[in-house]
Each structure stands twice: as C-alpha cells, then as structure tokens.
Motif scaffolding. Structure first.
Motif, mmCIF file in Angstrom:
data_model
loop_
_atom_site.group_PDB
_atom_site.id
_atom_site.type_symbol
_atom_site.label_atom_id
_atom_site.label_comp_id
_atom_site.label_asym_id
_atom_site.label_seq_id
_atom_site.Cartn_x
_atom_site.Cartn_y
_atom_site.Cartn_z
ATOM 1 N N LYS A 202 -2.635 -14.238 -30.175
ATOM 2 C CA LYS A 202 -1.835 -13.179 -29.553
ATOM 3 C C LYS A 202 -2.361 -12.847 -28.155
ATOM 4 O O LYS A 202 -1.589 -12.683 -27.201
ATOM 5 N N VAL A 203 -3.707 -12.774 -28.024
ATOM 6 C CA VAL A 203 -4.316 -12.483 -26.722
ATOM 7 C C VAL A 203 -4.007 -13.594 -25.739
ATOM 8 O O VAL A 203 -3.708 -13.350 -24.557
ATOM 9 N N ARG A 204 -4.089 -14.843 -26.222
ATOM 10 C CA ARG A 204 -3.805 -15.982 -25.346
ATOM 11 C C ARG A 204 -2.365 -15.930 -24.822
ATOM 12 O O ARG A 204 -2.096 -16.223 -23.649
ATOM 13 N N ARG A 205 -1.450 -15.531 -25.668
ATOM 14 C CA ARG A 205 -0.057 -15.432 -25.237
ATOM 15 C C ARG A 205 0.112 -14.329 -24.198
ATOM 16 O O ARG A 205 0.833 -14.490 -23.204
ATOM 17 N N GLN A 206 -0.573 -13.197 -24.448
ATOM 18 C CA GLN A 206 -0.501 -12.104 -23.475
ATOM 19 C C GLN A 206 -1.086 -12.527 -22.131
ATOM 20 O O GLN A 206 -0.558 -12.175 -21.063
ATOM 21 N N GLU A 207 -2.213 -13.274 -22.218
ATOM 22 C CA GLU A 207 -2.828 -13.754 -20.977
ATOM 23 C C GLU A 207 -1.879 -14.706 -20.241
ATOM 24 O O GLU A 207 -1.785 -14.674 -18.992
ATOM 25 N N ALA A 208 -1.186 -15.560 -21.007
ATOM 26 C CA ALA A 208 -0.250 -16.506 -20.385
ATOM 27 C C ALA A 208 0.906 -15.770 -19.714
ATOM 28 O O ALA A 208 1.345 -16.132 -18.607
ATOM 29 N N ILE A 209 1.408 -14.736 -20.405
ATOM 30 C CA ILE A 209 2.493 -13.941 -19.815
ATOM 31 C C ILE A 209 2.037 -13.269 -18.531
ATOM 32 O O ILE A 209 2.751 -13.248 -17.511
ATOM 33 N N ALA A 210 0.796 -12.695 -18.575
ATOM 34 C CA ALA A 210 0.263 -12.032 -17.375
ATOM 35 C C ALA A 210 0.104 -13.025 -16.230
ATOM 36 O O ALA A 210 0.392 -12.715 -15.060
ATOM 37 N N GLN A 211 -0.372 -14.232 -16.599
ATOM 38 C CA GLN A 211 -0.536 -15.259 -15.560
ATOM 39 C C GLN A 211 0.823 -15.658 -14.969
ATOM 40 O O GLN A 211 0.959 -15.848 -13.756
ATOM 41 N N GLY A 212 1.826 -15.735 -15.850
ATOM 42 C CA GLY A 212 3.161 -16.071 -15.373
ATOM 43 C C GLY A 212 3.697 -15.019 -14.412
ATOM 44 O O GLY A 212 4.301 -15.345 -13.371
#
Length: 245
Positions: free
Chosen positions: A191-201
């Motif tokens: 879940k954290v990895r997905r949030q990080e990916a969204i933030a990076q996007g």
C-alpha cells in the motif's frame, strides 16, 4: 479374600506398562488423569486392608507374647510347688508333699499348654509378617508409581502448553514476515509503495507542467525580441542583435 484381591490389584497395577498404555491412548492426558484416580483409590483401599492385616498380626504377636509369659510363669509356679513338696517330704509330711507335687504337675501341664499355643502361633505370625511386608512394599511401589504418573501428567501438560505457545509464536512471526506478500506487513508495504508511486506520478506531472510554462516564457521572449527589431526597422534604424560579439 478381600486382602488377596487388594494384593492382586497392587500386583497388576505395579506391572502395568504406563508408556505403552499412553502410546495406545487416543487422549493420553485423559488416560493419565484416570490412572491417577485409579491409583489413588486403590492406594486408599490397600492402606485400609494393610492396616487391618497389621492389626491382626499385632493381636497374634500379643497373644503369642502372653503365651510365652504364661508358660514362664507356670514354670516358675511348678518349680516353687516342687520345692515345697520336697521340703514337706524331707520333714516326713508325705501328705502335703504329694499335695504340692500335684500342684506342680498342674502348673507343668498349663506351662506345656501355653508353650504349645505359642508354638502353634509362630508359623502364622511368620506368614502374616511376610504378607504385611509384601503389602507394604507393594503399597510403596504404588505410591512411587503414582508420583511418576503425576509427574508424567505435569510433563504432558507442560509440553502441550509449550506446543501451543510455539504455534502462536510461529503464527505471529508469519503474520509479520516481510518476505511474505500475503502477510499484514507485506500488504501494508504494498500500500505504501502504491502511495509513493502516486506521489511520484504527481510530482512528475507537476514538473512537466512547470517546464511547459517556462518554455512558453522563452517563446514569449523570442516574440518580444522580434517585435522590437521590427519596430526599429520601421523607424529607419538597423535591427541590432540582442547580443554583440
């Protein structure tokens, strides 16, 4: 018969192979609990029977001792009567001499009867003593085995608790296994990895928008320079480059 039955039960319980019984039992703990109850009850029965047997033995011993003492006393009385008879006979009193000799004979007869009674009781006392000793040994063996059963029961309970604790620990460790994607921690990490990916996007999107704004500013600057040069040409002046070498 009751005493023989108790002795038989003691022998049977003493020969019982507890480990083999436990291996065959579906529920060893329940079987141990039942064995502890059986041993406790049989020990109580054995103690009562042994107490009665010991009591009877002590009565026999007391009677035997009384017979021996009686034989000794009648022997002393026979000796005293015989000596008295000798005194009367020495003094010429045959009547009293015969009287005391007869008393001596009666005393000797009673002495012999007491000795025979004591002699007859001796084998019975020896037999009862042997039985009592065997019962005592069997009872002590049962008590020792009962303690072994209790210790075995406590050991099984402890092992069961240890196994349950180990199972809980393994389950707990498994639930936080970072290498297991199905664990709670694994799911949280995903879940954290997905949030990080969204933030990076979003960051990359914001950066691309900013670059476009700067590019438009640069284009605007170029247009402004073109306009300035065109105005200079119209006013009759020569257009000069913005940067001179």
């Amino acid at each position: 018969m009751a005493k023989q039955s108790i002795f038989g039960r003691i022998s049977t319980l003493m020969k019982a192979n507890i480990n083999a019984m436990l291996d065959q039992a579906e529920d060893p703990q329940k079987m141990l609990d039942q064995l502890v109850r059986d041993y406790t009850n049989n020990i109580a029965d054995a103690e009562a029977a042994i107490a009665e047997t010991i009591g009877n033995l002590r009565l026999l011993e007391r009677d035997h001792q009384e017979d021996l003492q009686s034989a000794s006393e009648w022997g002393n009385k026979a000796l005293a009567a015989s000596r008295k008879a000798d005194e009367f006979r020495a003094s010429g009193d045959a009547v009293d001499a015969d009287k005391f000799d007869n008393l001596a004979k009666v005393a000797l007869q009673r002495q012999i009867a007491a000795e025979n009674s004591a002699k007859a009781a001796a084998p019975q006392i020896a037999s009862q003593t042997e039985v009592v000793n065997k019962l005592k040994d069997g009872l002590n063996g049962m008590k020792q085995k009962l303690e072994q059963l209790k210790a075995k029961s406590a050991e099984l309970v402890a092992r069961q608790k240890t196994a349950e604790a180990q199972t809980k620990v393994v389950d707990a460790v498994k639930s936080i296994d970072v290498l297991d994607p199905t664990s709670e921690l694994g799911r949280f990490e995903e879940k954290v990895r997905r949030q990080e990916a969204i933030a990076q996007g979003k960051t990359e999107l914001a950066a691309s928008s900013l670059d476009a704004q700067f590019e438009s500013l640069e284009d605007l600057g170029e247009l402004t320079e073109v306009e300035a040069r065109l105005a200079a040409l119209k006013s009759g002046g020569a257009a000069k480059p913005a940067i001179e070498g």
